[in-house]
Design a protein around this motif. Structure first.
Motif, PDB file in Angstrom:
ATOM      1  N   CYS A   1       0.096   9.588   1.576  1.00  0.00           N
ATOM      2  CA  CYS A   1      -0.549   8.409   1.007  1.00  0.00           C
ATOM      3  C   CYS A   1      -0.854   8.628  -0.465  1.00  0.00           C
ATOM      4  CB  CYS A   1      -1.847   8.093   1.758  1.00  0.00           C
ATOM      5  SG  CYS A   1      -3.116   9.378   1.642  1.00  0.00           S
ATOM      6  N   ARG A   2      -1.111   7.511  -1.144  1.00  0.00           N
ATOM      7  CA  ARG A   2      -1.623   7.525  -2.514  1.00  0.00           C
ATOM      8  C   ARG A   2      -2.948   6.773  -2.541  1.00  0.00           C
ATOM      9  NH1 ARG A   2       3.362   5.411  -3.825  1.00  0.00           N
ATOM     10  NH2 ARG A   2       4.871   6.819  -4.744  1.00  0.00           N
ATOM     11  N   PHE A   3      -3.868   7.283  -3.318  1.00  0.00           N
ATOM     12  CA  PHE A   3      -5.130   6.590  -3.551  1.00  0.00           C
ATOM     13  C   PHE A   3      -5.240   6.260  -5.028  1.00  0.00           C
ATOM     14  CE2 PHE A   3      -9.457   6.736  -5.127  1.00  0.00           C
ATOM     15  CZ  PHE A   3     -10.061   5.772  -4.350  1.00  0.00           C
ATOM     16  N   PRO A   4      -5.708   5.030  -5.352  1.00  0.00           N
ATOM     17  CA  PRO A   4      -5.991   3.905  -4.451  1.00  0.00           C
ATOM     18  C   PRO A   4      -4.749   3.066  -4.220  1.00  0.00           C
ATOM     19  CG  PRO A   4      -6.618   3.313  -6.672  1.00  0.00           C
ATOM     20  CD  PRO A   4      -6.085   4.716  -6.753  1.00  0.00           C
ATOM     21  N   ALA A   5      -4.888   2.030  -3.381  1.00  0.00           N
ATOM     22  CA  ALA A   5      -3.792   1.076  -3.204  1.00  0.00           C
ATOM     23  C   ALA A   5      -3.568   0.308  -4.495  1.00  0.00           C
ATOM     24  CB  ALA A   5      -4.116   0.105  -2.060  1.00  0.00           C
ATOM     25  N   ASP A   6      -2.427  -0.341  -4.577  1.00  0.00           N
ATOM     26  CA  ASP A   6      -2.040  -1.110  -5.758  1.00  0.00           C
ATOM     27  C   ASP A   6      -3.139  -2.110  -6.128  1.00  0.00           C
ATOM     28  OD1 ASP A   6      -0.718  -3.326  -7.329  1.00  0.00           O
ATOM     29  OD2 ASP A   6       1.024  -2.037  -7.055  1.00  0.00           O
ATOM     30  N   GLU A   7      -3.432  -2.194  -7.430  1.00  0.00           N
ATOM     31  CA  GLU A   7      -4.519  -3.066  -7.890  1.00  0.00           C
ATOM     32  C   GLU A   7      -4.247  -4.538  -7.609  1.00  0.00           C
ATOM     33  OE1 GLU A   7      -4.972  -2.671 -12.072  1.00  0.00           O
ATOM     34  OE2 GLU A   7      -2.869  -3.124 -12.528  1.00  0.00           O
ATOM     35  N   ARG A   8      -2.978  -4.905  -7.366  1.00  0.00           N
ATOM     36  CA  ARG A   8      -2.665  -6.311  -7.130  1.00  0.00           C
ATOM     37  C   ARG A   8      -3.150  -6.806  -5.770  1.00  0.00           C
ATOM     38  NH1 ARG A   8       3.604  -6.128  -8.722  1.00  0.00           N
ATOM     39  NH2 ARG A   8       3.325  -4.055  -7.776  1.00  0.00           N
ATOM     40  N   TYR A   9      -3.440  -5.876  -4.839  1.00  0.00           N
ATOM     41  CA  TYR A   9      -3.916  -6.346  -3.535  1.00  0.00           C
ATOM     42  C   TYR A   9      -5.049  -5.501  -2.961  1.00  0.00           C
ATOM     43  CZ  TYR A   9      -0.222  -2.974  -2.211  1.00  0.00           C
ATOM     44  OH  TYR A   9       0.590  -1.866  -2.115  1.00  0.00           O
ATOM     45  N   ARG A  10      -5.535  -4.496  -3.698  1.00  0.00           N
ATOM     46  CA  ARG A  10      -6.542  -3.630  -3.092  1.00  0.00           C
ATOM     47  C   ARG A  10      -7.851  -4.360  -2.782  1.00  0.00           C
ATOM     48  NH1 ARG A  10      -7.678  -0.688  -8.610  1.00  0.00           N
ATOM     49  NH2 ARG A  10      -5.672   0.302  -8.243  1.00  0.00           N
TER      50      ARG A  10
END
Length: 535
Positions: free
Chosen positions: A339-348
């Motif tokens: 995983c990567r943190f955080p999720a994409d800013e477009r849908y987090r």
């Protein structure tokens, strides 16, 4: 339907009453995390062997909760950690030396390590219950009025252990685990109006599964694929893909309902399973035991597999912990790799909103502690994403230990207004993490060998800069060539660069031919790819 007798109902009530003491002792998150506490860690992977057998190195997954040792940064915390077999001393030393501002000897004095010395396939919790003298030693070591118990997943083994020790279990009660199954998750999503793919309720035999599949196809005639899932599964291993395109002659409008059911039933042996060793003969035997569902496969050119992680505190408050973009592999992109943190800013922030809805519904039902929600996000263009919920996890998951490692190491805070995590110095932190860095050339590396490599190449986490790599699953390394790691940076690119530096160093140190084969080489932590209904 399962019914309980009077004695069993009494035990359930007694267990719930014991859990209620958590609410009395810890009124807020801040007090809960910083109070004088004895924490009993039971990392029992209490999952049916049929589910575990496809996870290579699962024998060492009791190590996944070793991030909990970083709770010892609070000088008022004492911790007891149990395992089936003893842990290598250098692994324990490694974690304790990560603690900033705490003398090693002080932390070690507050840590008690116990083992059952039993490597059998039974869950750790069951092994402990079978050893009265070990139970007595735990009772002697722990302060009952200041203690709680933490586990990997909650079953009736963990509940019984909680009752035997008179220590509350900080986890969703076993009778609530239905909400973490595939069918239970779909019910929660419906109850709190969270979007999710069309699909079925639980079915309990292959004939009903074929009927449910035909019904779904009739509701959604344009479907090309469906996902068939065992009602309980681990890391996507219980999933299979049904390709409808070869069944075009049985599609709605071209065949009768009964002919469609028959064609689907005949096609089940051709299901494409995510677990490499799985067969329809074995899969179908599991359906009467644990049930199955079928749901629409979410199609899309650009898809992601993000997840939300939350915590239901003893007070009933739902806390947003994190969002991630999951890295998936396997035949159809359904096996969890990292995983990567955080999720994409477009849908987090949208993930936070949906995850919070789920958490509040779970809290209404009495759930406690960690929960996760997996999603599929499909790019609709113009910066719009279609978000569909896939599954709820009422246990520690693949994103639990990397986030808690970051939180406990930095003592930072999650900002729900941005979806970012900030260290105490005010720097946003990012990481790339995996449970599945696995290569044949790594086999034979002992924990001490890994420590030598870490020290020589300065791969360790630096508490001054709060960047670097934290390793886990080190017990898997020698036999399976498998390792977990969390690479933390001040930007997404720095975190990934740190991760790849570790991989390159390990390759260099273990392969004379410098053969850079990697489990991730085909996926390269893709930002976009053909992922599907991971669960």
């Amino acid at each position: 339907m399962v019914t309980l007798n009077i004695s069993e109902l009494y035990q359930v009530d007694k267990f719930h009453d014991l859990q209620l003491t958590l609410r009395d002792r810890w009124k807020s998150t801040e007090v809960f995390d910083t109070s004088e506490t004895d924490v009993l860690i039971i990392p029992s992977v209490s999952i049916d062997f049929q589910e575990l057998k496809n996870v290579e190195g699962y024998e060492h997954y009791e190590e996944r909760l070793l991030f909990s040792l970083m709770r010892l940064r609070n000088p008022r915390t004492r911790l007891i950690y149990l395992t089936s077999t003893p842990l290598h001393p250098s692994i324990i030393d490694y974690y304790l030396q990560l603690l900033p501002g705490i003398p090693f000897s002080h932390a070690r004095h507050r840590l008690l390590l116990l083992s059952t010395y039993d490597s059998s396939l039974k869950p750790l919790s069951q092994k402990i219950l079978e050893r009265p003298r070990l139970l007595a030693r735990i009772r002697q070591a722990i302060r009952i009025d200041k203690a709680f118990m933490v586990c990997y997943n909650s079953t009736f083994w963990e509940a019984e252990l909680s009752l035997q020790l008179n220590i509350p279990l900080y986890a969703a009660a076993p009778d609530l685990q239905i909400w973490g199954t595939k069918g239970g998750s779909r019910q929660i999503f419906s109850q709190c109006s969270v979007p999710h793919p069309d699909g079925s309720e639980e079915v309990w035999d292959s004939a009903d599964l074929a009927t449910a599949t035909a019904n779904l196809w009739e509701r959604q005639p344009t479907l090309q694929r469906m996902v068939v899932k065992l009602n309980q599964g681990l890391s996507g291993e219980g999933n299979a893909i049904l390709d409808l395109r070869p069944l075009i002659n049985a599609s709605p409008g071209k065949a009768s309902h009964q002919d469609r059911v028959s064609a689907i039933a005949n096609s089940f042996p051709t299901l494409r399973f995510q677990a490499t060793q799985e067969t329809w003969a074995n899969f179908s035997l599991r359906i009467p035991e644990i049930g199955a569902i079928v749901e629409a496969f979410v199609e899309g050119e650009i898809k992601r597999s993000p997840s939300f992680q939350g915590r239901i505190n003893p007070s009933g408050e739902v806390e947003i912990l994190s969002t991630h973009d999951q890295i998936l592999g396997g035949p159809d992109g359904q096996i969890y790799l990292g995983c990567r943190f955080p999720a994409d800013e477009r849908y987090r922030l949208q993930l936070q909103e949906l995850g919070l809805k789920v958490g509040k519904k779970l809290a209404e039902k009495g759930a406690l502690e960690r929960f996760g929600v997996d999603f599929i996000a499909v790019d609709q263009g113009n910066n719009q994403w279609d978000i569909q919920a896939i599954e709820i996890n009422l246990r520690k998951g693949g994103t639990t230990h990397p986030f808690m490692t970051l939180k406990l190491l930095t003592n930072g805070r999650y900002d729900r207004s941005t979806g970012l995590f900030y260290s105490q110095q005010g720097r946003p932190k990012y990481y790339t993490a995996t449970d599945n860095l696995q290569k044949p050339s790594y086999r034979g590396l002992l924990p001490n060998d890994l420590m030598d490599i870490i020290a020589h190449y300065r791969l360790h986490f630096d508490s001054g800069t709060e960047t670097g790599t934290v390793f886990h699953l080190m017990g898997c390394l020698s036999q399976f060539g498998k390792l977990g790691l969390t690479s933390i940076g001040d930007s997404p690119q720095q975190a990934e660069d740190i991760y790849h530096k570790v991989v390159n160093v390990l390759d260099q140190e273990t392969s004379q031919n410098n053969n850079n084969y990697s489990l991730f080489s085909d996926y390269a932590f893709p930002i976009a790819g053909d992922t599907s209904n991971y669960s």
